[in-house]
Write a protein that holds these residues in place. Structure first.
Motif, PDB file in Angstrom:
ATOM      1  N   LYS A 121       0.825  -1.209   0.000  1.00 28.40           N
ATOM      2  CA  LYS A 121       0.000   0.000   0.000  1.00 28.40           C
ATOM      3  C   LYS A 121       0.861   1.261   0.000  1.00 28.40           C
ATOM      4  O   LYS A 121       0.594   2.211  -0.744  1.00 28.40           O
ATOM      5  CB  LYS A 121      -0.923   0.002   1.224  1.00 28.40           C
ATOM      6  N   GLY A 125       0.960   2.838  -3.617  1.00 29.92           N
ATOM      7  CA  GLY A 125       0.065   3.988  -3.594  1.00 29.92           C
ATOM      8  C   GLY A 125       0.699   5.170  -4.313  1.00 29.92           C
ATOM      9  O   GLY A 125       0.074   5.832  -5.145  1.00 29.92           O
ATOM     10  N   ILE A 128       0.840   4.487  -8.084  1.00 32.53           N
ATOM     11  CA  ILE A 128      -0.420   4.788  -8.772  1.00 32.53           C
ATOM     12  C   ILE A 128      -0.566   6.286  -8.997  1.00 32.53           C
ATOM     13  O   ILE A 128      -0.939   6.739 -10.090  1.00 32.53           O
ATOM     14  CB  ILE A 128      -1.603   4.228  -7.949  1.00 32.53           C
ATOM     15  N   GLU A 129      -0.277   7.082  -7.971  1.00 33.57           N
ATOM     16  CA  GLU A 129      -0.438   8.534  -8.082  1.00 33.57           C
ATOM     17  C   GLU A 129       0.462   9.115  -9.174  1.00 33.57           C
ATOM     18  O   GLU A 129       0.126  10.123  -9.795  1.00 33.57           O
ATOM     19  CB  GLU A 129      -0.114   9.195  -6.745  1.00 33.57           C
ATOM     20  N   ARG A 155      -6.628   8.584 -10.556  1.00 33.87           N
ATOM     21  CA  ARG A 155      -5.640   7.796  -9.826  1.00 33.87           C
ATOM     22  C   ARG A 155      -5.832   7.891  -8.314  1.00 33.87           C
ATOM     23  O   ARG A 155      -5.552   6.936  -7.580  1.00 33.87           O
ATOM     24  CB  ARG A 155      -4.229   8.274 -10.194  1.00 33.87           C
ATOM     25  N   ARG A 159      -6.011   4.769  -5.635  1.00 38.10           N
ATOM     26  CA  ARG A 159      -5.143   4.655  -4.462  1.00 38.10           C
ATOM     27  C   ARG A 159      -5.974   4.498  -3.189  1.00 38.10           C
ATOM     28  O   ARG A 159      -5.603   3.734  -2.287  1.00 38.10           O
ATOM     29  CB  ARG A 159      -4.251   5.889  -4.350  1.00 38.10           C
ATOM     30  N   ASP A 163      -5.676   1.560  -0.429  1.00 35.75           N
ATOM     31  CA  ASP A 163      -5.440   1.821   0.998  1.00 35.75           C
ATOM     32  C   ASP A 163      -6.500   1.163   1.875  1.00 35.75           C
ATOM     33  O   ASP A 163      -6.228   0.816   3.032  1.00 35.75           O
ATOM     34  CB  ASP A 163      -5.425   3.334   1.254  1.00 35.75           C
TER      35      ASP A 163
END
Length: 339
Positions: A121, A125, A128-129, A155, A159, A163
């Motif tokens: 995560k 994370g 992905i961003e 995105r 995320r 999470d």
């Protein structure tokens, strides 16, 4: 440019008149009494005999009301110039194992032992961003595979879904083949040279309905490139759990993950620590973007609220004329008109 989103709504314009012609006139069933001095009686009570007004003046408020309602129903809008959308990247699906073994805290982050899923995560994370221009989606798999987020440019939402992923939310087993099959189903309609799946797991396939190598063959036929990541510390790195032989990392089927990546033109990575997983993230982030068909959109500003507000105002005025006839007559006389 001004236009109507639903111009066919204007075809309903003659509906009130058609209903008046087709439906029978209302009949109260009581005898009617005609009074020749009705106008004087209504004048004493503060009302005007609207029957004495021309027909067009009696119907005008209702005609206006109906026309403004039709105007709102047709959804007027102001459409701007076409603007390009970011569509030059890849279609990337992230498949994350959420089976029970991902709860083992044999990974480290800032000197603290954390579960494997938590490390995924934190690192992915950010991954992905950073995918600006890519459509990103999320698959969570355990005993079964589920599409948590479809391919999207949003995105931040993807995320958030990552999470919020929980251990065993998809079951305690590991259905790698089903995860690949679901990804192929979602990616096969996208441009062929932009289909990418990143699969993260810490175990071997022991659930689902599709064998991983069979799913990989289907992915290769659909030109879906798969990057597989095996996560989990080696037994000697796992402290007491490793000494007791309880490290689930020994269940990792690296041979199958290597075969999946090789068959689809991807690559296999082994993540034994947070540093290695971070390096893998950086490597994946350097993938060459594949050009897609250009996408353009025209921003539209809805204007239906204005005719709808005018129709509401006309309705309120008609109600006021019936409830307070004396005040209405005084008001209209000031403007030199009559209702």
């Amino acid at each position: 440019m001004f236009e109507f989103a639903w111009p066919w709504a204007f075809l309903l314009a003659p509906l009130p008149w058609l209903l008046r012609l087709l439906l029978p006139a209302a009949d109260s069933g009581e005898a009617a009494l005609k009074v020749s001095f009705l106008y004087e009686l209504e004048g004493l009570s503060g009302r005007r005999a609207r029957a004495n007004l021309p027909a067009w003046r009696q119907q005008a408020p209702f005609v206006l009301l109906w026309l403004f309602l039709l105007l709102a129903a047709a959804r007027p809008e102001w459409v701007g110039e076409p603007l390009p959308l970011p569509a030059s990247g890849r279609d990337l699906l992230l498949a994350v194992d959420v089976s029970g073994s991902m709860e083992h805290d044999d990974m480290q982050w800032d000197g603290e032992d954390i579960p494997r899923l938590e490390l995924v995560k934190r690192l992915f994370g950010d991954f992905i961003e950073d995918r600006r221009g890519d459509r990103v989606g999320l698959i969570l798999f355990g005993s079964r595979a589920y599409l948590q987020s479809p391919l999207t440019f949003d995105r931040h939402t993807v995320r958030t879904w990552l999470d919020e992923a929980l251990i065993n939310i998809a079951g305690p087993q590991t259905a790698i083949g089903d995860a690949i099959g679901l990804a192929v189903k979602r990616l096969r309609e996208r441009p062929a040279d932009s289909r990418v799946l990143v699969l993260i797991t810490d175990g071997a396939n022991n659930g689902g309905e599709i064998e991983p190598r069979t799913a990989a063959r289907l992915a290769a036929e659909q030109r879906v490139k798969i990057y597989t990541i095996g996560i989990g510390a080696d037994p000697e790195q796992s402290g007491i759990m490793g000494m007791l032989g309880l490290n689930p990392g020994v269940d990792l089927d690296e041979a199958t993950l290597i075969a999946i990546a090789k068959q689809t033109g991807g690559q296999y990575f082994r993540a034994r620590s947070s540093e290695e997983l971070q390096d893998i993230e950086s490597t994946l982030d350097r993938l060459e973007p594949a050009a897609q068909l250009p996408t353009r959109a025209r921003p539209a500003h809805a204007l239906y609220a204005w005719p709808l507000a005018i129709a509401l105002l006309i309705s309120l005025l008609l109600v006021a004329r019936e409830l307070w006839p004396q005040h209405w007559q005084t008001l209209t006389s000031r403007f030199g008109g009559a209702a």
